[in-house]
Design an enzyme around this catalytic site. Structure first.
Site, PDB file in Angstrom:
ATOM      1  N   SER A   7       0.850  -1.193   0.000  1.00  0.00           N
ATOM      2  CA  SER A   7       0.000   0.000   0.000  1.00  0.00           C
ATOM      3  C   SER A   7       0.881   1.237   0.000  1.00  0.00           C
ATOM      4  CB  SER A   7      -0.882   0.014   1.250  1.00  0.00           C
ATOM      5  OG  SER A   7      -1.333   1.327   1.488  1.00  0.00           O
ATOM      6  N   MET A  36      -9.570   7.458  -0.323  1.00  0.00           N
ATOM      7  CA  MET A  36     -10.370   7.880   0.840  1.00  0.00           C
ATOM      8  C   MET A  36     -11.018   9.223   0.574  1.00  0.00           C
ATOM      9  SD  MET A  36      -7.667   7.017   3.805  1.00  0.00           S
ATOM     10  CE  MET A  36      -6.902   5.412   3.931  1.00  0.00           C
ATOM     11  N   MET A 135     -10.508  -6.240   6.653  1.00  0.00           N
ATOM     12  CA  MET A 135      -9.713  -5.189   7.295  1.00  0.00           C
ATOM     13  C   MET A 135      -9.269  -5.673   8.666  1.00  0.00           C
ATOM     14  SD  MET A 135      -9.465  -2.744   5.165  1.00  0.00           S
ATOM     15  CE  MET A 135      -8.506  -1.686   6.249  1.00  0.00           C
ATOM     16  N   GLY A 140      -8.737   3.878   7.247  1.00  0.00           N
ATOM     17  CA  GLY A 140      -8.526   5.332   7.306  1.00  0.00           C
ATOM     18  C   GLY A 140      -7.072   5.745   7.389  1.00  0.00           C
ATOM     19  N   PHE A 141      -6.253   4.919   8.054  1.00  0.00           N
ATOM     20  CA  PHE A 141      -4.859   5.329   8.264  1.00  0.00           C
ATOM     21  C   PHE A 141      -3.922   4.131   8.170  1.00  0.00           C
ATOM     22  CE2 PHE A 141      -7.665   8.216  10.433  1.00  0.00           C
ATOM     23  CZ  PHE A 141      -7.203   9.464  10.024  1.00  0.00           C
ATOM     24  N   GLY A 142      -2.715   4.406   7.689  1.00  0.00           N
ATOM     25  CA  GLY A 142      -1.682   3.384   7.705  1.00  0.00           C
ATOM     26  C   GLY A 142      -1.019   3.350   9.077  1.00  0.00           C
ATOM     27  N   GLY A 143      -0.177   2.350   9.290  1.00  0.00           N
ATOM     28  CA  GLY A 143       0.633   2.301  10.508  1.00  0.00           C
ATOM     29  C   GLY A 143      -0.099   1.928  11.781  1.00  0.00           C
ATOM     30  N   GLY A 174      -3.932  -4.180   6.902  1.00  0.00           N
ATOM     31  CA  GLY A 174      -3.778  -3.401   8.125  1.00  0.00           C
ATOM     32  C   GLY A 174      -2.861  -4.068   9.128  1.00  0.00           C
ATOM     33  N   GLY A 175      -1.733  -3.427   9.420  1.00  0.00           N
ATOM     34  CA  GLY A 175      -0.843  -3.927  10.463  1.00  0.00           C
ATOM     35  C   GLY A 175      -0.089  -5.188  10.097  1.00  0.00           C
ATOM     36  N   GLY A 195       1.722  -1.738   4.156  1.00  0.00           N
ATOM     37  CA  GLY A 195       2.053  -0.343   3.872  1.00  0.00           C
ATOM     38  C   GLY A 195       3.294   0.073   4.610  1.00  0.00           C
TER      39      GLY A 195
HETATM   40  C1  DX5 Z   1      -5.970   1.609   5.839  1.00  0.00           C
HETATM   41  C2  DX5 Z   1      -5.594   1.150   4.469  1.00  0.00           C
HETATM   42  C3  DX5 Z   1      -4.422   0.269   4.419  1.00  0.00           C
HETATM   43  C4  DX5 Z   1      -3.144   0.841   4.952  1.00  0.00           C
HETATM   44  C5  DX5 Z   1      -2.291  -0.307   5.409  1.00  0.00           C
HETATM   45  O1  DX5 Z   1      -7.241   2.167   5.776  1.00  0.00           O
HETATM   46  O2  DX5 Z   1      -6.656   0.450   3.866  1.00  0.00           O
HETATM   47  O3  DX5 Z   1      -4.219  -0.256   3.114  1.00  0.00           O
HETATM   48  O4  DX5 Z   1      -2.429   1.615   4.035  1.00  0.00           O
HETATM   49  O5  DX5 Z   1      -1.171   0.204   5.997  1.00  0.00           O
HETATM   50  P1  DX5 Z   1      -0.329  -0.577   7.107  1.00  0.00           P
HETATM   51  O6  DX5 Z   1       0.216  -1.787   6.442  1.00  0.00           O
HETATM   52  O7  DX5 Z   1       0.683   0.431   7.485  1.00  0.00           O
HETATM   53  O8  DX5 Z   1      -1.284  -0.924   8.218  1.00  0.00           O
HETATM   54 ZN    ZN Z   2      -6.247  -0.621   1.971  1.00  0.00          ZN
END
Ligand code: DX5
Ligand code: ZN
Length: 214
Positions: A7, A36, A135, A140-143, A174-175, A195
């Site tokens: 990602s 998003m 999910m 909504g957010f990476g990391g 995610g994660g 990601g």
């Molecule tokens: C979150 C995104 C993910 C995100 C994953 O809403 O859908 O694709 O970028 O990032 P990591 O791997 O950092 O959790």
């Molecule tokens: Zn995603």
């Protein structure tokens, strides 16, 4: 063979062209693009023009994850630039109709479930899906940190897909890192989104190889 779909959400967008080339040589299977709208999720990322530019620079199949409200409104535009196209079960479209439309538009179809949605809710849609996305964080957010509840959902979907002899990829998002990836694979995931774990590394290719060898 496990597929990996990095990602780009936490990437530096000004060096994306180089990063994508590096990922391509490292053998990634897809590129995961998180769209998003600031309504379905509390964050805004990018849309069609950015995906179009990425397409110009790469032959990697694009795995587009729409986190937008009522996604049917924009499906034609996104289908024109995607290979795999997924949207959220909870986003307020007619899910069956939209999955069919995605296939008619020439893309692989994918439905995504948030942590609050149980896998049983999408069982009657599985025939219309080329991939389902579970999910393992709130979208909504990476990391963010991997939510272990996702593992049971992956197993249930794996059992149901096998029981009905369907060919549906199971993606987890995610994660994902070296510790959580094996758990997700054991539970039945076939496509791993990663990601932060990849883009925060000094050597992205090494991380890709590490996950692919699991
Ligand atoms: C979150 C995104 C993910 C995100 C994953 O809403 O859908 O694709 O970028 O990032 P990591 O791997 O950092 O959790
Ligand atoms: Zn995603």
């Amino acid at each position: 063979m496990i597929k990996i779909s990095p990602s780009v959400l936490t990437a530096d967008f000004l060096s994306l062209a180089d990063d994508i080339k590096r990922l391509e040589s490292a053998g990634v299977d897809m590129l995961h693009l998180d769209v998003m709208d600031g309504i379905f999720v509390p964050n805004i990322s990018f849309g069609v023009p950015v995906i179009k530019s990425i397409r110009k620079h790469s032959n990697i199949p694009l795995d587009v994850h729409l986190m937008i409200d009522r996604p049917h409104r924009y499906i034609k535009e996104f289908a024109a630039v995607s290979d795999w196209l997924g949207f959220h079960y909870e986003a307020g479209s007619d899910n069956a109709e939209l999955l069919k439309e995605i296939r008619e538009l020439g893309c692989k179809s994918c439905i995504t479930i948030k942590p609050c949605t149980q896998p049983e809710e999408i069982y009657d849609l599985l025939e219309l899906c080329d991939m389902v996305l579970v999910m393992s964080v709130e979208p909504g957010f990476g990391g963010q940190k991997f939510m272990p509840d996702a593992l049971e959902k992956l197993s249930k979907l794996r059992d149901e897909i096998n029981r009905r002899n369907l060919t549906v990829e199971i993606e987890v998002d995610g994660g994902i890192n070296a510790e959580t990836a094996p758990m997700a694979i054991n539970a039945g995931a076939t496509v791993l989104v990663a990601g932060n774990y990849i883009f925060s590394a000094d050597d992205m290719s090494e991380r890709v190889r590490e996950i692919k060898s699991l």
